[in-house]
Design an enzyme around this catalytic site. Structure first.
Site, PDB file in Angstrom:
ATOM      1  N   GLY A  47     -22.495  57.372  68.132  1.00 35.40           N
ATOM      2  CA  GLY A  47     -22.022  58.624  67.553  1.00 35.40           C
ATOM      3  C   GLY A  47     -23.184  59.405  66.995  1.00 35.40           C
ATOM      4  O   GLY A  47     -24.336  59.098  67.278  1.00 35.40           O
ATOM      5  N   VAL A  86     -21.319  52.796  67.518  1.00 27.00           N
ATOM      6  CA  VAL A  86     -19.928  52.525  67.170  1.00 27.00           C
ATOM      7  C   VAL A  86     -19.493  51.258  67.906  1.00 27.00           C
ATOM      8  O   VAL A  86     -19.764  51.121  69.098  1.00 27.00           O
ATOM      9  CB  VAL A  86     -19.016  53.702  67.579  1.00 27.00           C
ATOM     10  CG1 VAL A  86     -17.588  53.421  67.181  1.00 27.00           C
ATOM     11  CG2 VAL A  86     -19.497  54.990  66.950  1.00 27.00           C
ATOM     12  N   ASP A 109     -19.303  70.441  64.645  1.00 26.62           N
ATOM     13  CA  ASP A 109     -19.843  69.781  65.836  1.00 26.62           C
ATOM     14  C   ASP A 109     -18.714  69.408  66.787  1.00 26.62           C
ATOM     15  O   ASP A 109     -18.636  68.281  67.261  1.00 26.62           O
ATOM     16  CB  ASP A 109     -20.656  68.551  65.422  1.00 26.62           C
ATOM     17  CG  ASP A 109     -21.593  68.098  66.550  1.00 26.62           C
ATOM     18  OD1 ASP A 109     -21.841  68.913  67.471  1.00 26.62           O
ATOM     19  OD2 ASP A 109     -22.045  66.948  66.525  1.00 26.62           O
TER      20      ASP A 109
END
Ligand SMILES: *[C@@H]1O[C@H](CO)[C@@H](O)[C@H](O)[C@H]1NC(C)=O
Ligand SMILES: *[C@@H]1O[C@H](CO)[C@@H](O)[C@H](O)[C@H]1NC(C)=O
Ligand SMILES: *[C@@H]1O[C@H](CO)[C@@H](O)[C@H](O)[C@H]1NC(C)=O
Ligand SMILES: *[C@@H]1O[C@H](CO)[C@@H](O)[C@H](O)[C@H]1NC(C)=O
Ligand SMILES: *[C@@H]1O[C@H](CO)[C@@H](O)[C@H](O)[C@H]1NC(C)=O
Ligand SMILES: *[C@@H]1O[C@H](CO)[C@@H](O)[C@H](O)[C@H]1NC(C)=O
Ligand SMILES: *[C@@H]1O[C@H](CO)[C@@H](O)[C@H](O)[C@H]1NC(C)=O
Ligand SMILES: CC(=O)N[C@H]1CO[C@H](CO)[C@@H](O)[C@@H]1O
Length: 864
Positions: free
Chosen positions: A555, A560, A671
């Site tokens: 990420g 992750v 984002d």
């Protein structure tokens, strides 16, 4: 004849009106009365003197009048143009810069022949006329009828004299030290013979507007480069060649986003121009020390801020390293010079002593210089091309360009770009700067022997160094891990001893800290939401100690992992890297923020873990990974038919609606992109990755940041350029996302093709030419409802409009998506054609190879 303008108390008040308006309401009131009476125009026969000024209309941004730049010499007066809306006074143009007025009341007159004159005294005829300090010298062109001239200050900052059939004279044709939006800088004027050099000449000092030692202008030999000269002929700085999209030495992307570009005019010929976006005041100035500086007033601060300047390090100064050497910046802007491969210092002693001015010479001569043995080329990356290129007009491709250079023994290097064609250099390569990023390749000619050597020796050296490095890294990692384990144990022990009372909870693996983090009132369904705190051991157990087989991806701030808690619950574990740039503050931000956000279309945060240096977030697990894994994977694209895609678009919109409006907090995600949209088992979209999100308080509508983070391609122009973000920047990203979902293509893949348009620009063009259907991913054309898809494209185009104000807000978008019949406004054509590319960068280091300002390219690069 003439009537004198102003000079009274009201006008004097106005000349100082710009700053204290807020503080002195009475003064402001007086002024507003006077401003209402102020004029922007001087008619034929009229004159301006004393404290009277002309104010541009309708916005009143610029003002013309007499001013004293040096407070110690208040009697030295100049006629100038300055910003009326900014204090302290910022002068952008000076008329009589070579000769200050010294009398108490100089005047500016517009004569019957349309000439502007600055006189050192009153204009109304006494026996002895006042001395002439400056004139616009247009009397020789007086072909326009008498009695019809007027001089007016425009809102662009230009002072224009107009006759009945057009503009007779314009201060934009005769700049002093400042370039403003809308100025046209002629490159060459076909058939007009020698034209006046178009130069920006610095002031002599901060307080003396007389012409200084530095001037900036375009190369008189038509190489298309800008130069700064000192004392008329010593080159201080060079922009580098125009590559069709940017100057090779100025990888400062916003410059081109602001619209700096070449253009053509039938009368003026070829010129450069730039058009600032609406949101800010902006100017480029050659300051007295010879630096070209771009200043901008940001809405937030209302002060000039330096946003760019060159030269700002030793390598940006011209030819710091002499010929055939390249310059790299080591630290604090200091230069380090290295001879190019195949060259050695001309004067070894001096070179080693750090006197690089003599440069380098070829050590083995070129093959073509001794016998006819072959020469080859070596590509040097990331450089600002050397000076003195010439344009090879006869070749049409890379191979032709290479051959042309190969066959000419006095050719030392070449480059080929489709936008400009073939450029070649002689055997002296001067002023090569290896940019930290964003430069271009240069193909350097070398004798075959040098290239062979390169292969043999370097291969061995590379292998050896890789092995050595590997061993070193392995040792370091082992050593570091040992240290960390010891430390973690110690921390853990001390923690246990202090919290023996919570021991039982600790062993059960969960600690309820809802006392400190409880946001029950924010919960959508009224259910109390508790944020769990997990121990590191438990997380390790769940993720098989962060093993690679459990890794789901990376990420924004770290990898992750998939984890399985003892109860069988599947979770996603985001382990933030220590050097992720996400500090404790950002971490807390994310935790607090997401804990408060509960919505069907947002990924839910279950808990966190802060132990030692580890910072870990535990989310609900999304079995179908992220949207981009489907959308851009040819094997899985087909799994998403139009209905699913439309559901995803709607789901994201609802998630955004919650973020922007319904969550009470008003969150801007900042984002939004395909890889941040996760899909649950039923393929419902969920927005994730809030590491960059920001909350808005109360009536705050936009934010301003110097640290621009995010993903190019999804970033709105105002955010990328000025760091301004608002809910409308998310709308922009959402628009890009819709286009990606419909086309099945990444926004960034539009890089380098389709005439260098970005996805929005490309889609707009297709849609505008009624070829919208061609945009649709072939995989879904069969399954889709054309009308609905076209409507989605239309909505996306509304979302990616340049001006934030024109983009719809999210409730409107949802309304548009859900109704089938309401008429949609026409989207405006994009003016800023940006290409995308994944970067995370702070504003000052926005060095990018890919700048694009559209399709204008300039080919006249010959000469020099
Ligand atoms: C000329 O202008 C000045 C003020 O600028 C004024 O005091 C003077 O009376 C004028 N003279 C004539 C002859 O108009
Ligand atoms: C005015 O322009 C003419 C040609 O257009 C030139 O010959 C003359 O020297 C100029 N005068 C001044 C004062 O610059
Ligand atoms: C600037 O903004 C105003 C209103 O916001 C608009 O009318 C105008 O067209 C804009 N100008 C440019 C050059 O974009
Ligand atoms: C030149 O002036 C600018 C702006 O005042 C300043 O930022 C810069 O550091 C100066 N450069 C040098 C070499 O003194
Ligand atoms: C560097 O060398 C040149 C001659 O090659 C000389 O003129 C110059 O003074 C030297 N500069 C320094 C700083 O020593
Ligand atoms: C050309 O000269 C180089 C050295 O200068 C030599 O290595 C090479 O063999 C020569 N080639 C021919 C064809 O003579
Ligand atoms: C060979 O290169 C030189 C520059 O070094 C150039 O002036 C000349 O025109 C070139 N000749 C040909 C035939 O291209
Ligand atoms: C399209 C797709 O791959 N859907 C899968 C999403 O995840 C669930 C649960 O793992 C699967 O059953 C679906 O096949």
């Amino acid at each position: 004849m003439g009537r004198e303008l102003g000079g009274g108390g009201g006008a004097r008040c106005c000349s100082m009106a710009s700053s204290p308006q807020r503080l002195f309401p009475l003064l402001a009131w007086l002024c507003s009365v006077a401003v209402a009476g102020a004029t922007d125009t001087l008619r034929q026969g009229e004159s301006l003197s004393g404290a009277a000024t002309l104010v541009s209309s309708p916005s009143g941004v610029f003002e013309v009048g007499f001013f004293a730049p040096d407070t110690n010499l208040p009697s030295r007066l100049y006629l100038g143009i300055w910003y009326r809306v900014i204090s302290p006074r910022t002068v952008v143009w000076v008329a009589n810069r070579a000769a200050a007025a010294t009398s108490a009341s100089p005047s500016l007159t517009l004569t019957d022949t349309g000439e502007l004159r600055v006189l050192d005294g009153a204009a109304n005829g006494t026996a002895t006329p006042a001395p002439l300090l400056w004139s616009s010298n247009t009397s020789s062109r007086a072909s326009v009828p008498r009695g019809s001239y007027s001089a007016a200050i425009q809102d662009s900052g230009s002072l224009q004299v107009r006759g009945e059939d057009g503009v007779l004279w314009d201060s934009f044709w005769h700049p002093t030290d400042t370039m403003l939006s809308g100025m046209r800088i002629p490159v060459f004027a076909p058939g007009r013979g020698p034209v006046e050099r178009f130069l920006f000449t610095s002031w002599a000092s901060e307080t003396d507007p007389s012409p200084g030692r530095y001037a900036l202008g375009l190369d008189p030999h038509n190489s298309g480069q800008a130069y700064i000269w000192k004392d008329g002929n010593v080159i201080i700085w060079r922009s580098g060649q125009w590559t069709g999209q940017n100057f090779v030495g100025i990888p400062w992307r916003p410059l081109y986003m602001y619209g700096y570009k070449p253009a053509n005019d039938p009368v003026l010929g070829q010129y450069y121009t730039y058009t600032a976006t609406n949101t800010s005041l902006q100017r480029f100035v050659v300051v007295p020390n010879g630096t070209d500086v771009c200043y901008m007033v940001k809405k937030s601060s209302q002060k000039w801020e330096t946003v760019w300047m060159q030269p700002s390090n030793e390598c940006e100064y011209y030819a710091t390293c002499g010929a055939n050497a390249k310059c790299t910046v080591v630290q604090d802007g200091k230069a380090k010079c290295t001879c190019l491969k195949g060259f050695q210092p001309k004067l070894l002693d001096r070179w080693n002593a750090g006197n690089w001015s003599q440069g380098c010479i070829r050590s083995p001569p070129l093959g073509c210089q001794v016998n006819q043995s072959g020469d080859g080329f070596l590509a040097i990356g990331n450089v600002k091309w050397p000076d003195f290129s010439y344009w090879v007009s006869t070749v049409a491709d890379e191979t032709g360009c290479r051959t042309a250079c190969q066959n000419n023994c006095s050719c030392g290097a070449y480059v080929y770009l489709t936008t400009i064609g073939c450029l070649a250099w002689g055997n002296e390569l001067i002023d090569i700067y290896e940019l930290p990023s964003g430069g271009y390749n240069l193909n350097l000619k070398l004798p075959a022997s040098e290239l062979r050597e390169h292969h043999a020796i370097w291969k061995i050296a590379t292998i050896v160094s890789v092995v050595v490095l590997f061993v070193l890294v392995a040792c370091l990692v082992l050593w570091w891990q040992r240290g960390r384990n010891i430390k973690a144990d110690a921390v853990h022990r001390s923690w246990r001893s202090r919290h023996s009372s919570t021991q039982s909870q600790q062993t059960s693996g969960m600690l309820d800290i809802s006392q400190s983090i409880r946001f029950n009132d924010e919960v959508e369904d009224g259910k109390s939401h508790e944020l769990k705190v997990y121990s590191l051991d438990r997380i390790r157990a769940a993720t098989c100690n962060f093993c690679d087989s459990n890794k789901l991806g990376a990420g924004g701030f770290g990898p992750v992992y998939m984890g399985k808690l003892p109860g069988g619950e599947e979770v996603a574990v985001k382990r933030l890297c220590r050097n992720s740039g996400q500090g404790l503050e950002e971490f807390k931000n994310e935790v607090l923020l997401i804990a408060k956000l509960q919505h069907r279309n947002l990924v839910r945060l279950l808990g966190c873990c802060i132990q030692g240096e580890e910072k870990i977030l535990v989310y609900e697990y999304m079995p179908n990974k992220s949207l981009d894994a489907f959308l851009f994977n040819p094997e899985k694209q087909g799994l998403l038919d139009w209905k699913k895609r439309f559901d995803i678009i709607e789901g994201i919109a609802r998630g955004l609606l919650y973020l922007h409006r319904d969550s009470r907090l008003r969150v801007v995600h900042r984002d939004l992109k395909a890889s941040n949209i996760l899909l649950d088992a039923d393929m419902n979209p969920k927005i994730s990755d809030f590491g960059m999100a920001r909350m808005f308080g109360g009536d705050q509508n936009q934010f301003n940041t110097n640290r621009v983070v995010g993903t190019f391609g999804y970033m709105s122009p105002e955010y990328a350029m000025e760091g301004i973000f608002s809910v409308k920047s998310d709308i922009y990203s959402f628009g890009v996302l819709i286009l990606e979902i419909i086309t099945g293509k990444r926004a960034v893949s539009f890089h380098g093709q389709q005439d260098s348009l970005n996805i929005g620009g490309y889609a707009w063009r297709q849609w505008n030419e009624d070829k919208g259907e061609e945009l649709i991913d072939p995989m879904i054309r069969a399954s889709c409802l054309i009308r609905q898809v076209l409507r989605c494209i239309h909505i996306a185009l509304l979302c990616v409009q340049d001006h934030a104000d024109e983009r719809p807000d999210i409730p409107t978008v949802i309304l548009m998506l859900s109704s089938d019949s309401s008429r949609l406004p026409n989207p405006r054509p994009p003016t800023l054609m940006l290409r995308g590319r994944d970067v995370e960068t702070s504003k000052s280091s926005e060095n990018e190879q890919s700048h694009s300002i559209g399709t204008v390219s300039m080919t006249q690069l010959h000469g020099r």
